[in-house]
Scaffold this active site. Structure first.
Site, mmCIF file in Angstrom:
data_model
loop_
_atom_site.group_PDB
_atom_site.id
_atom_site.type_symbol
_atom_site.label_atom_id
_atom_site.label_comp_id
_atom_site.label_asym_id
_atom_site.label_seq_id
_atom_site.Cartn_x
_atom_site.Cartn_y
_atom_site.Cartn_z
ATOM 1 N N ASP A 116 -2.891 -17.970 0.145
ATOM 2 C CA ASP A 116 -3.901 -18.523 -0.787
ATOM 3 C C ASP A 116 -4.614 -19.713 -0.146
ATOM 4 O O ASP A 116 -5.845 -19.848 -0.231
ATOM 5 C CB ASP A 116 -3.264 -18.902 -2.135
ATOM 6 C CG ASP A 116 -2.072 -19.849 -2.005
ATOM 7 O OD1 ASP A 116 -1.501 -19.968 -0.905
ATOM 8 O OD2 ASP A 116 -1.719 -20.483 -3.026
ATOM 9 N N LYS A 163 3.110 -15.386 2.015
ATOM 10 C CA LYS A 163 3.498 -16.299 0.931
ATOM 11 C C LYS A 163 5.020 -16.375 0.866
ATOM 12 O O LYS A 163 5.661 -15.832 -0.032
ATOM 13 C CB LYS A 163 2.868 -15.847 -0.401
ATOM 14 C CG LYS A 163 1.496 -16.515 -0.595
ATOM 15 C CD LYS A 163 0.877 -16.264 -1.945
ATOM 16 C CE LYS A 163 1.538 -17.025 -3.078
ATOM 17 N NZ LYS A 163 1.267 -18.477 -3.080
ATOM 18 N N ASP A 222 -12.321 -9.333 3.589
ATOM 19 C CA ASP A 222 -13.583 -9.326 2.825
ATOM 20 C C ASP A 222 -14.175 -10.731 2.775
ATOM 21 O O ASP A 222 -15.388 -10.914 2.860
ATOM 22 C CB ASP A 222 -13.368 -8.810 1.394
ATOM 23 C CG ASP A 222 -13.636 -7.311 1.274
ATOM 24 O OD1 ASP A 222 -13.510 -6.601 2.294
ATOM 25 O OD2 ASP A 222 -13.973 -6.843 0.164
ATOM 26 N N ASP A 271 -6.459 -7.161 3.473
ATOM 27 C CA ASP A 271 -7.574 -6.518 2.774
ATOM 28 C C ASP A 271 -8.468 -7.581 2.136
ATOM 29 O O ASP A 271 -9.689 -7.566 2.270
ATOM 30 C CB ASP A 271 -7.005 -5.568 1.711
ATOM 31 C CG ASP A 271 -8.094 -4.837 0.950
ATOM 32 O OD1 ASP A 271 -9.057 -4.368 1.596
ATOM 33 O OD2 ASP A 271 -7.996 -4.740 -0.290
ATOM 34 N N TYR A 317 0.824 -1.212 0.000
ATOM 35 C CA TYR A 317 0.000 0.000 0.000
ATOM 36 C C TYR A 317 0.857 1.261 0.000
ATOM 37 O O TYR A 317 0.472 2.281 -0.547
ATOM 38 C CB TYR A 317 -0.911 0.036 1.241
ATOM 39 C CG TYR A 317 -2.230 -0.666 1.035
ATOM 40 C CD1 TYR A 317 -2.282 -2.031 0.766
ATOM 41 C CD2 TYR A 317 -3.429 0.027 1.104
ATOM 42 C CE1 TYR A 317 -3.488 -2.682 0.578
ATOM 43 C CE2 TYR A 317 -4.647 -0.616 0.916
ATOM 44 C CZ TYR A 317 -4.672 -1.961 0.660
ATOM 45 O OH TYR A 317 -5.869 -2.591 0.471
HETATM 46 C C1 IPM Z 1 -10.520 -1.469 3.370
HETATM 47 C C2 IPM Z 1 -10.735 -0.794 2.045
HETATM 48 C C3 IPM Z 1 -9.589 0.163 1.774
HETATM 49 C C4 IPM Z 1 -8.318 -0.647 1.693
HETATM 50 C C5 IPM Z 1 -9.751 1.063 0.532
HETATM 51 C C6 IPM Z 1 -11.044 1.859 0.589
HETATM 52 C C7 IPM Z 1 -8.585 1.980 0.342
HETATM 53 O O1 IPM Z 1 -10.886 -1.746 1.044
HETATM 54 O O2 IPM Z 1 -10.405 -0.747 4.374
HETATM 55 O O3 IPM Z 1 -10.476 -2.695 3.403
HETATM 56 O O4 IPM Z 1 -7.954 -1.166 0.625
HETATM 57 O O5 IPM Z 1 -7.649 -0.777 2.724
HETATM 58 MG MG MG Z 2 -10.969 -3.749 1.751
#
Ligand code: IPM
Ligand code: MG
Length: 368
Positions: free
Chosen positions: A225, A193, A253, A249, A142
Site C-alpha cells: 500500500d 504486506k 496499472d 496487477d 489468481y
Molecule cells: C493484466 C490483466 C489481467 C490480469 C486480466 C485481463 C485477467 O488485468 O494482465 O494485468 O488480471 O492479470
Molecule cells: Mg491488470
C-alpha cells in the site's frame, strides 16, 4: 537468417486493431531484412468463445506451446459478461500463463520525454521515469485453491480466494528481479504486506535470502500500500520493483498511468529457461480490450508494437532490431504524432493505422 515461429492471438475489443499494426511492422522488419517470421494465428478470449464455446481451445494451446513466442492483443468485453465463470474470456489468458509456466511478467513503465505532459502527474515527477515491474504471474490469489462461493446454512454465501506462495515460486521470481537489476541501476524494491499476510512474511524472508547472492544489488522492502502511494508521490525512486501476482496487477496499472497512458505499456511473460537455453514467452500490452473504443480507430498501437520489440529482444536476441523499433516509436512521438489517449488539448489525434504507418516510416528511415 533464422525464421521464428510467432503465434498471433489478437483476442477481443481493440486487440485485433492493434495487432493489425504489429502485422504491418512484422512485414516491414521482413522487408528490411531485420527479422523473419513464420506467422500463425488463432483465437483467444471472447472471440474463441464465439467460435468454439471456450476461451482457449486445446489446439490453440498446443500451437502456443509449439511457437517460439506468442503475441496477444487483449481479452474480454461486455458481450461475454454473462458466460459461466469457468469459460469467461480472461480464463483463456490465465490458462495460457499457467499451462505454459509463464511465471515472470516484466512490465516496463517508461515515460517518453515527448509525453511527460500527458501524465496525470507533474512533468518533473515523471520525466525520465524508467521502472521495471516484475510481477509473479502463475501463483498467488489468481490460482490458489480453494477458490469458490459456497452457500451457508442460513442461505447467505461465503466467497473464498486463496493467496498461496511457496519458497520455490518466490525464489525464481526474485532471481529474475535481481538479474534484471544487475543490467540496470542495481536497485530492487520488493512489495508485499508482511504486516497482514503470512504469504507476505514468507515473501520478504525468501527475497532477503536470495538477495544475499547479489552483493552488487541493493534491496529495499516496501509494504504494497505504501508502494502505491510512493509510485504517485515520487515514482523515480524505483528501478526494479518485484511483487506478487495481485499486487503486481494493481501496481502496474498505477505505473502505467504515470507514463501518460495505459496505451503505451508493453509486457513480457516469461517461463523458466530450459536445457536448450530457450524459454516460453508471451508478449502483450498491459492495457485491456477497451470495448468502448473498439473498432473506431482510436486505439494506441504503441503498447502492442512495444510488445513485439520486447519479443525481438527477450525471445530472439535481436537487440539491434528491437532498438531500432523502440527508437522509431520515440521519434514518432517526438514528431508530434498522437493517438487520442495521449493527445493534449487542441492537438488533432491520428488513427491507430496512421500511428502504425508513422512508426514504420521512422523504422524504414533509420534502417535504410
Ligand atoms: C493484466 C490483466 C489481467 C490480469 C486480466 C485481463 C485477467 O488485468 O494482465 O494485468 O488480471 O492479470
Ligand atoms: Mg491488470
Amino acid at each position: 537468417m533464422t525464421s521464428y515461429k510467432l503465434l498471433l492471438l489478437p483476442g477481443d475489443g481493440i486487440g485485433p486493431e492493434v495487432m493489425a499494426e504489429v502485422e504491418k511492422v512484422i512485414d516491414a522488419l521482413d522487408a528490411l531484412g531485420l527479422a523473419h517470421f513464420e506467422i500463425e494465428r488463432d483465437l483467444v478470449g471472447g472471440s474463441a468463445i464465439d467460435a468454439h464455446g471456450k476461451p482457449l481451445t486445446d489446439e490453440a494451446l498446443a500451437r502456443a506451446d509449439a511457437a517460439d513466442a506468442i503475441l496477444l492483443g487483449a481479452v474480454g468485453g461486455p458481450k461475454w459478461a454473462d458466460v459461466a465463470y469457468e469459460i469467461r474470456p480472461e480464463a483463456g489468458l490465465l490458462r495460457l500463463r499457467k499451462d505454459l509456466g509463464l511465471f515472470a511478467n516484466l512490465r516496463p513503465a517508461i515515460c517518453y520525454p515527448a509525453l511527460a505532459d500527458a501524465s496525470a502527474l507533474k512533468r518533473e515527477l515523471v520525466e525520465g521515469l524508467d521502472i521495471m515491474i516484475v510481477r509473479e504471474l502463475t501463483g498467488g490469489v489468481y490460482f490458489g485453491e480453494p477458490k469458490e462461493i459456497t452457500t451457508l446454512p442460513d442461505g447467505s454465501k461465503r466467497a473464498v480466494d486463496t493467496q498461496v506462495y511457496t519458497t520455490a515460486e518466490i525464489e525464481r521470481i526474485a532471481h529474475v528481479a535481481f538479474d534484471l537489476a544487475r543490467k540496470r541501476s542495481g536497485r530492487v524494491a520488493s512489495a508485499e504486506k508482511h504486516n497482514v499476510m503470512k504469504s507476505g512474511v514468507l515473501w520478504k524472508e525468501v527475497v532477503t535470502r536470495v538477495h544475499s547472492e547479489y552483493g552488487d544489488v541493493s534491496l529495499e522492502h516496501v509494504l504494497a500500500d505504501n508502494c502505491a502511494m510512493q509510485l504517485v508521490r515520487r515514482p523515480k525512486q524505483y528501478d526494479v520493483l518485484v511483487t506478487d501476482n495481485l499486487f503486481g496487477d494493481v501496481l502496474s496499472d498505477v505505473a502505467a498511468m504515470l507514463t501518460g497512458s495505459l496505451g503505451m505499456l508493453p509486457s513480457a511473460s516469461l517461463g523458466a529457461v530450459d536445457a536448450k537455453g530457450s524459454r516460453k514467452a508471451l508478449y502483450e500490452p498491459v492495457h485491456g480490450s477497451a470495448p468502448d473504443i473498439a473498432g473506431k480507430g482510436y486505439a494506441n498501437p504503441i503498447a502492442m508494437i512495444g510488445s513485439l520489440a520486447m519479443c525481438l529482444r527477450y525471445s530472439f536476441g535481436l537487440g539491434e532490431a528491437a532498438d531500432l523499433l523502440d527508437a522509431a516509436v520515440t521519434r514518432t512521438l517526438a514528431s508530434g504524432a498522437r493517438t487520442r489517449d495521449i493527445a493534449a488539448e487542441g492537438v488533432t489525434p491520428i488513427s491507430t493505422a496512421e500511428m502504425g504507418d508513422a512508426i514504420i516510416r521512422e523504422l524504414t528511415h533509420a534502417a535504410g
